[in-house]
Design a protein around this motif. Sequence first.
Motif, short mmCIF file in Angstrom:
data_model
loop_
_atom_site.label_atom_id
_atom_site.label_comp_id
_atom_site.label_asym_id
_atom_site.label_seq_id
_atom_site.Cartn_x
_atom_site.Cartn_y
_atom_site.Cartn_z
N GLU A 23 -31.73 -4.13 -7.53
CA GLU A 23 -31.20 -5.27 -6.78
C GLU A 23 -32.25 -5.93 -5.86
O GLU A 23 -32.01 -7.00 -5.31
N ASP A 24 -33.41 -5.31 -5.71
CA ASP A 24 -34.48 -5.88 -4.89
C ASP A 24 -35.47 -6.72 -5.70
O ASP A 24 -36.36 -7.34 -5.13
N VAL A 25 -35.35 -6.70 -7.02
CA VAL A 25 -36.25 -7.48 -7.88
C VAL A 25 -35.44 -8.58 -8.58
O VAL A 25 -34.21 -8.59 -8.51
N TYR A 26 -36.15 -9.48 -9.23
CA TYR A 26 -35.48 -10.48 -10.06
C TYR A 26 -35.95 -10.26 -11.48
O TYR A 26 -37.14 -10.04 -11.72
N ILE A 27 -35.00 -10.30 -12.43
CA ILE A 27 -35.31 -10.07 -13.84
C ILE A 27 -34.87 -11.27 -14.65
O ILE A 27 -33.72 -11.72 -14.55
N MET A 74 -22.85 -9.62 -22.41
CA MET A 74 -22.55 -9.51 -20.98
C MET A 74 -23.07 -10.67 -20.14
O MET A 74 -22.68 -10.83 -18.99
N GLY A 75 -24.02 -11.44 -20.69
CA GLY A 75 -24.61 -12.53 -19.92
C GLY A 75 -25.54 -12.07 -18.82
O GLY A 75 -25.78 -12.77 -17.85
N ARG A 76 -26.11 -10.86 -18.99
CA ARG A 76 -27.00 -10.27 -18.00
C ARG A 76 -28.25 -9.73 -18.70
O ARG A 76 -28.16 -9.22 -19.82
N PRO A 77 -29.42 -9.78 -18.05
CA PRO A 77 -30.63 -9.26 -18.66
C PRO A 77 -30.75 -7.75 -18.54
O PRO A 77 -30.27 -7.15 -17.58
N PHE A 78 -31.37 -7.13 -19.52
CA PHE A 78 -31.74 -5.72 -19.49
C PHE A 78 -30.57 -4.81 -19.13
O PHE A 78 -30.62 -4.06 -18.16
N VAL A 79 -29.50 -4.87 -19.94
CA VAL A 79 -28.34 -4.00 -19.71
C VAL A 79 -28.16 -2.95 -20.81
O VAL A 79 -27.33 -2.08 -20.68
N LEU A 95 -29.48 -16.27 -17.87
CA LEU A 95 -30.48 -16.88 -16.99
C LEU A 95 -31.37 -15.82 -16.36
O LEU A 95 -32.58 -15.92 -16.40
N GLY A 96 -30.77 -14.83 -15.80
CA GLY A 96 -31.50 -13.78 -15.08
C GLY A 96 -30.61 -13.27 -13.98
O GLY A 96 -29.50 -13.77 -13.77
N GLU A 97 -31.10 -12.27 -13.25
CA GLU A 97 -30.32 -11.76 -12.12
C GLU A 97 -31.21 -10.99 -11.18
O GLU A 97 -32.30 -10.56 -11.54
N GLY A 98 -30.70 -10.85 -9.97
CA GLY A 98 -31.40 -10.06 -8.97
C GLY A 98 -31.55 -10.81 -7.67
O GLY A 98 -30.85 -11.79 -7.40
N ASN A 99 -32.47 -10.33 -6.89
CA ASN A 99 -32.74 -10.88 -5.57
C ASN A 99 -33.49 -12.21 -5.73
O ASN A 99 -34.61 -12.24 -6.24
N ARG A 152 -39.91 -10.19 -4.00
CA ARG A 152 -41.38 -10.21 -4.07
C ARG A 152 -41.84 -9.89 -5.49
O ARG A 152 -42.95 -10.25 -5.87
N LEU A 153 -40.98 -9.20 -6.24
CA LEU A 153 -41.34 -8.71 -7.57
C LEU A 153 -40.38 -9.29 -8.61
O LEU A 153 -39.17 -9.16 -8.48
N MET A 154 -40.96 -9.92 -9.64
CA MET A 154 -40.17 -10.52 -10.72
C MET A 154 -40.65 -9.95 -12.04
O MET A 154 -41.86 -9.87 -12.29
N PHE A 155 -39.70 -9.56 -12.87
CA PHE A 155 -40.00 -9.09 -14.22
C PHE A 155 -39.56 -10.15 -15.21
O PHE A 155 -38.48 -10.74 -15.07
N ILE A 156 -40.38 -10.37 -16.23
CA ILE A 156 -40.06 -11.34 -17.28
C ILE A 156 -40.16 -10.63 -18.62
O ILE A 156 -41.21 -10.09 -18.98
N GLY A 157 -39.05 -10.62 -19.35
CA GLY A 157 -39.02 -10.04 -20.69
C GLY A 157 -39.03 -11.12 -21.75
O GLY A 157 -39.32 -12.29 -21.47
N GLU A 158 -38.69 -10.74 -22.95
CA GLU A 158 -38.74 -11.65 -24.10
C GLU A 158 -37.49 -12.52 -24.20
O GLU A 158 -37.56 -13.74 -24.18
N GLY A 159 -36.34 -11.88 -24.35
CA GLY A 159 -35.09 -12.61 -24.50
C GLY A 159 -33.93 -11.65 -24.58
O GLY A 159 -34.11 -10.44 -24.70
#
Length: 191
Positions: free
Chosen positions: A78-82, A54-59, A31-35, A39-46
Amino acid sequence: MDREALWNQLEEAVVHCNRCNLARSRTNTVLGEGNRQARLMFIGEGPGRNEDLMGRPFVGAAGKLLDKMLEAIDVRREDVYIANIIKCRPPNNRVPKEDEAKICLPYLRRQVYLIKPKIIVCLGATALHYVIDKDARITAVRGNWVERKGYYMMATYHPAALLRDPAKKYEAWEDFKKIRDKLIDIKSAKE
């Protein structure tokens, strides 16, 4: 319904989603993770292989590079959402098919709605196409801000692309400095 209940509902929907063929081969949804108030969200491909396991993005390696890029602009992960456009790994890490992306986009829209970030950064061409402009080329528009519906949006290179072509790191660094400056502007305007 409170925000926590809405998040739980979204997480359940993603975990149990079988609306496309990607559900058959996944190990985990991502799904995604983070705060959740970032204020800042990153969106990648998949998700890639490591993310699926691991069930976590960008590891994986791209995630480690993203972490370093964030550190370089004094932002903690931990201050952004990915998040990603799609929530399940495509076979052999191929680019998501249009129908797969369209099935997952309502999940991403719900995440954006719940988080309400001020800045959305699209990492790579796939995120650019589904979030900012389906006809844009990453090399032509990266680093440029677009303001839409109260969000400042920018596309930059995906960290995996930087690992494949280190010559693009300079341009990505310029983009991340713009992200840092926009965060400072938003913080100043709030105070």
